[in-house]
Write an enzyme that holds these catalytic residues in place. Structure first.
Site, PDB file in Angstrom:
ATOM      1  N   ASP A 267       0.774  -0.543  -1.961  1.00 58.27           N
ATOM      2  CA  ASP A 267       1.188  -1.747  -1.013  1.00 58.27           C
ATOM      3  C   ASP A 267       1.883  -0.849  -0.186  1.00 58.27           C
ATOM      4  O   ASP A 267       2.831  -0.130  -0.126  1.00 58.27           O
ATOM      5  CB  ASP A 267       1.979  -2.518  -1.888  1.00 58.27           C
ATOM      6  CG  ASP A 267       2.150  -3.824  -1.387  1.00 58.27           C
ATOM      7  OD1 ASP A 267       1.097  -4.676  -1.092  1.00 58.27           O
ATOM      8  OD2 ASP A 267       3.009  -4.255  -0.892  1.00 58.27           O
TER       9      ASP A 267
ATOM     10  N   GLU B 159      -3.094   0.558   1.292  1.00 58.18           N
ATOM     11  CA  GLU B 159      -3.348  -0.803   1.969  1.00 58.18           C
ATOM     12  C   GLU B 159      -2.354  -0.769   3.130  1.00 58.18           C
ATOM     13  O   GLU B 159      -1.050  -1.274   3.024  1.00 58.18           O
ATOM     14  CB  GLU B 159      -2.773  -1.709   1.038  1.00 58.18           C
ATOM     15  CG  GLU B 159      -3.028  -3.240   1.521  1.00 58.18           C
ATOM     16  CD  GLU B 159      -1.831  -4.038   1.515  1.00 58.18           C
ATOM     17  OE1 GLU B 159      -0.678  -3.489   1.634  1.00 58.18           O
ATOM     18  OE2 GLU B 159      -1.830  -5.495   1.814  1.00 58.18           O
TER      19      GLU B 159
END
Lengths: 693, 693
Positions: free
Chosen positions: B414, B443
């Site tokens: 993330d 990401e």
């Protein structure tokens, strides 16, 4: 862009001691540094070869710099001189926002092996300022915001000398930052004043300082980039028929006399085609025929006879003493002497007997002459560089040093693309080390990979495709390619004609074509050259060839220089060389803008130089507009690219510049869309010096 | 191009011993070798970082190769396996004649640190053949020509094993070459027969053999490139209200049951959003409100509570035993488990007490929560990687290994772009060394320099801009950029939606938009992903945001999977995954052609794979045509790029291919300009398998 007389590029800064914290240890294990720096240019072969640099010429450094998160960062390009000292540090500017491509221009000041690198850093003051502005506007965290800047000022003060003005400025700012009762807006403005920011710029507070690898730049003397050349076959000067109507060769002494005329036109370099003994065997006659008259002098490119090889002088031309006198006279006239260096041998070259191992022995035991089947060049024996590479190398090195010892400072290398590139790389590296003043021009009229590869290998300058770029669009594209795409490996020289090149444009366009191409060569490239006879519009081709008929390669060609005056070309060349001397912009490669015009015959471009590229510290601008059509007049509206000038177009089309045509002396007021009308028969070009209003 | 059923790329050759002579010694001192090789790609940061490679995926090697003079030369790309063995040698083809840009495709076969380099060489046989052909036609040097080839054959024979067929072939040719009475034409044809040339290809005679530096390629397992992902919030599976209407969390055991449905659709990877304990302090309520209900479960991205941090499991979800059971069930179903790795902390994370030095202490002594002024994220405390880089690194490494020991094989990272890139470079290098099977997906929905920089730093796979490329032209350009411009540093994955992303196209286009983007994702990228709920067309946005309303980040979201069947999307996804399994071409990144169409709504592209990319040794082709308009039918003529197929268009438009739509099963005969009519309500796309006629 603000309105000012000269552009305001970021300039070199020198710093006091910095309160800089390098990136923490772990980033030293990584290629991508703490504040990442990627894809640094100029970079030749992964930084294993040097990019091209020239004294007093700025070059662009680019890198992709970015960071994690939202904190502010900065980048700068750092120039490292041959001693290892970091002598220039220029802030980089993001020229492609969103892609984070940063650029700065560095300017090495003298020849030698320089380096550069890119430094990036986290900028805690800029981060604080960005956040503080928003928080003060939103009235949140006010106390914290000012605590943070107090810490930063305290940290800055640790590195600022107490007796410097900056110490006082930051101390005062620190005091204000502490006054809690002062309204936040007022306090913020006071401690972010231009004075405070200048003090912090001089003593920056930085974190996570990251440096890229160092990239090499070979910096050469200015003549590597810039100069006006004049090519001669010395034997033609003073050549005449004797009482029996037999040709008598001109001599180096005769040619020395002719230097006055060349110098008077303002040329910087006189270039001699080969002056060595010429072979008798398989000698070529007029127009390259295989049936020479006994008195035909032969091609000077068929080097070597009983009188000697590349280290000897054709006795017809004179002696080493005569050569020395020629060089001395050239130097008196402020011209350098460039010598043709054609690494091939006539069948009579002494090497064929003394060093047959330097040639190719064919399967039948004979030594191979040059061939490109079905063509045979039986007057030329090429060296085989792979048979005794070391022996050949040492002999060539010796010969070059011999000519250097006689005052030659430039070698024009004939057909370097027929010899191994690795040979040149070694030779040029050794010359750069031992004789950094000596320059080599590559005559590699071949495909781009080789032309560019020889530049990457170290040739100082390259003949290029200029002669074959005659349409407006192709000239525009080529000027840009040379200025900004291949500038790190190739320094071009523009020649409208040579003894080997007479393009259809020149054959058909008459005097006007010669004038147009002279202006284009002298202004489009920092280095350009004229082949003797250009002034006489010698534009008749040998049938089936793109070179002059009755080619000087194969015969004596004394010329009527008096008659040449009537073409006006000697005067034009003199003016062009004088204009080039007045304008630094015309002696630099990289800063160019193409100005669109609405006529396909009218080409317009701006050349400019940065303040730091001139000893006088002033920027220089030249706008050139040329009618490329030698047969008809054309008019065009030009849309000037204003980016170099630091001005913006006004809303009423009012004048932005006073321009003076260096050719005619006429002065005009120009806005951003001037109209020009250029007639080949009268005024076919403008070379405008520019005063920003 | 000749007509044949499959393309004929140069393929790997293995050589016997060669009669090769390396370049002579002097070239070893130079960067540009004897037969120059320049600008080799793929090259990341001057070869200091590795380019991306995948097992059974071919990648293109390019270099500019040229030489002096007229002699013939060749170049080949050489693949070096992790043991240092040169396992593939592929002849390079000049793809830009005149610019001498050579290309060959190499195919590493298993994961590890591979290298490649380019080898160039002088080719005396090709030189001889070229010259001999001309000389024999001109009837010159006949004796010499055949003497030369005799020498060459003799030299070849020195290296050919006497018992090999090639020895006989070359010996015979040598004999023929010696027969002077044989007419030159006949002799030439006999000794340049395909058999002779094949023998010389197997035992080549080469001179001046030159090698470039070696460039690294990190080869990863196929899942790094290719896979179908399915994203779930495990707590939603089995979540329900109890008798008091209070939410009861779903568990990992419940989620394990749901794996059957996901596996039935044919997905390869099940990806879990974070499963760690969730902070109570500053917990967010439904739709991200700051006023949560006491029973709101909080965002799983607010990691850490009294129950533990990144190395713990949210007790609501179960225990490590439950997690192990989940993983075991996934593996039974042939799915890998990817775990979200979100490096940030809730205010209740144990690290805040145990390691306050890992966070930023502000000037007022408090620990800094996340901020991007004026936004404050008081539920999130970011690590400060510069305070104790080594301590943080070791702890993160330990945690990742913990999850690896519980069967996690992929981490979906993330927001990696809010952590130092150099941190990831170190971590990924160490994982590639110690756990080469473990993959990391970045990401990084941010600007290209960071997205690409993280790829260059070592991330195996990257979320990209697919969701925001909706027009035909921008999709075409982006597919090409990913396949051929950034393929050496970025492996993309296409997600039509995620829990954070719901674009206007998806909000407005209804079911048809979902179907269209599913096909585009599954065929346009080797890796693609579907976020749970996609099958239910959850296309209502949170007002003002491009993400779904009642977002699963902040609440339980049990779904009616029975109802989902009626959308047809589960069936479509199942078909897409089955089609992907049948077609190697859909599981590779680099070989793509855009096929122009004459309607702005109809996109068409070909994906293909080389024979060596499939275990079965067969090339594979898929032609995809999609109507991008979810509201109306459109027809278009496609102009197929025939280059991958090894066929040429006929002169009467006769069929070239039999294509079978993998979606409908219908079969068509196509020539190079097929017409398609695609209706979103009925048949909105073709995924054509191709049989060349």
């Amino acid at each position: 862009m603000t309105s000012s007389a000269t552009p305001q590029p970021p300039v070199a800064r020198s710093y006091g001691p910095m309160a800089s914290h390098p990136a923490p240890e772990y980033s030293h294990h990584t290629v991508i540094g703490r504040i990442p720096i990627r894809d640094v240019t100029p970079c030749v072969e992964n930084g294993r070869l040097a990019a091209k640099g020239t004294e007093y010429e700025s070059f662009p450094v680019q890198a992709t710099v970015f960071r994690e998160g939202h904190d502010q960062f900065g980048a700068e390009a750092v120039l490292v001189d041959p001693t290892g000292a970091q002598v220039q540090t220029v802030p980089m500017v993001n020229i492609k926002p969103g892609l984070n491509r940063y650029e700065a221009w560095l300017t090495p000041m003298y020849p030698g092996p320089w380096h550069f690198f890119v430094r990036s850093y986290s900028d805690p003051y800029a981060t604080w300022r960005h956040n503080a502005e928003i928080k003060i506007a939103g009235n949140t965290d006010i106390h914290l915001v000012f605590l943070e800047i107090q810490e930063l000022f305290e940290r800055a003060l640790e590195s600022i000398p107490e007796n410097s003005p900056e110490y006082g400025i930051i101390s005062d700012a620190l005091g204000i930052a502490r006054i809690d009762r002062m309204p936040p807006n007022v306090r913020f403005r006071a401690i972010t004043s231009p004075e405070v920011e200048e003090a912090l710029a001089a003593y920056p507070v930085r974190d996570l300082v990251t440096e890229s690898q160092q990239y090499p730049v070979n910096v050469d003397r200015i003549r590597a980039l810039s100069g006006a050349w004049y090519e001669i076959f010395p034997r033609s000067y003073g050549a005449h028929r004797d009482a029996n109507d037999q040709w008598i060769s001109g001599t180096l002494r005769d040619a020395a006399v002719a230097l006055d005329r060349i110098a008077a036109m303002g040329f910087d370099v006189v270039y001699l085609t080969p002056i060595h003994p010429i072979g008798k065997t398989a000698r070529k006659g007029k127009n390259g025929t295989l049936t020479p008259e006994p008195t035909d002098p032969g091609s000077p490119y068929a080097i070597g006879s009983a009188a000697g090889g590349h280290d000897a002088i054709n006795p017809d031309l004179g002696t080493f003493a005569d050569f020395d006198a020629f060089v001395a006279r050239a130097h008196e006239l402020n011209m350098e002497v460039a010598l043709d260096f054609a690494l091939q041998c006539s069948p009579d070259h002494p090497w064929l007997k003394e060093h047959p191992e330097w040639f190719t022995t064919r399967a039948d035991g004979t030594i191979a002459y040059a061939e490109n089947p079905p063509k045979k060049y039986q007057d030329i024996y090429p060296l085989n560089f792979d048979n005794d590479p070391e022996g050949i190398y040492q002999e060539i090195y010796r010969i070059l040093e011999l000519w250097v010892s006689h005052g030659v400072t430039i070698f024009r290398v004939d057909n370097p693309h027929t010899k191994p590139v690795s040979f040149w790389e070694r030779l040029l590296a050794e010359f750069r080390k031992n004789h950094p003043e000596i320059l080599f021009l590559a005559e590699a009229f071949t495909a781009p990979p080789m032309l560019q590869g020889l530049g990457a290998a170290g040739f100082h300058q390259s003949y290029c495709y200029f002669a074959w770029r005659n349409e407006k669009k192709e000239i525009e594209d080529y000027l840009w390619e040379l200025a900004r795409v291949t500038d790190h490996i190739v320094r071009p020289t523009f020649w409208p004609t040579t003894h080997d090149i007479l393009t259809p444009y020149m054959q058909r366009g008459g005097l006007h074509a010669y004038a147009i191409r002279a202006v284009l060569a002298a202004t489009g490239s920092a280095s350009y050259g004229i082949y003797s006879g250009f002034e006489l519009v010698e534009n008749v081709p040998r049938p089936g060839f793109e070179e002059a008929i009755d080619n000087e390669k194969f015969e004596y060609k004394p010329r009527d220089w008096q008659a040449a005056e009537s073409t006006g070309l000697p005067h034009l060349l003199g003016m062009l060389n004088a204009i080039r001397r007045r304008h630094t912009a015309l002696n630099r490669l990289r800063e160019l803008r193409i100005n669109p015009t609405n006529d396909p015959n009218i080409l317009c471009f701006t050349k400019f130089s940065r303040p730091e590229e001139s000893p006088d510290g002033k920027a220089d601008f030249v706008i050139v507009a040329i009618n490329l059509d030698p047969f008809a007049a054309h008019g065009a509206e030009i849309t000037l690219d204003l980016s170099p000038f630091g001005v913006q177009a006004g809303w009423a089309g009012e004048p932005l510049f006073e321009v003076t045509d260096e050719l005619s002396g006429a002065t005009y007021q120009w806005n951003e869309k001037p109209y020009v009308y250029l007639d080949p028969a009268w005024q076919f070009a403008h070379i405008m010096s520019v005063k920003v209003l």
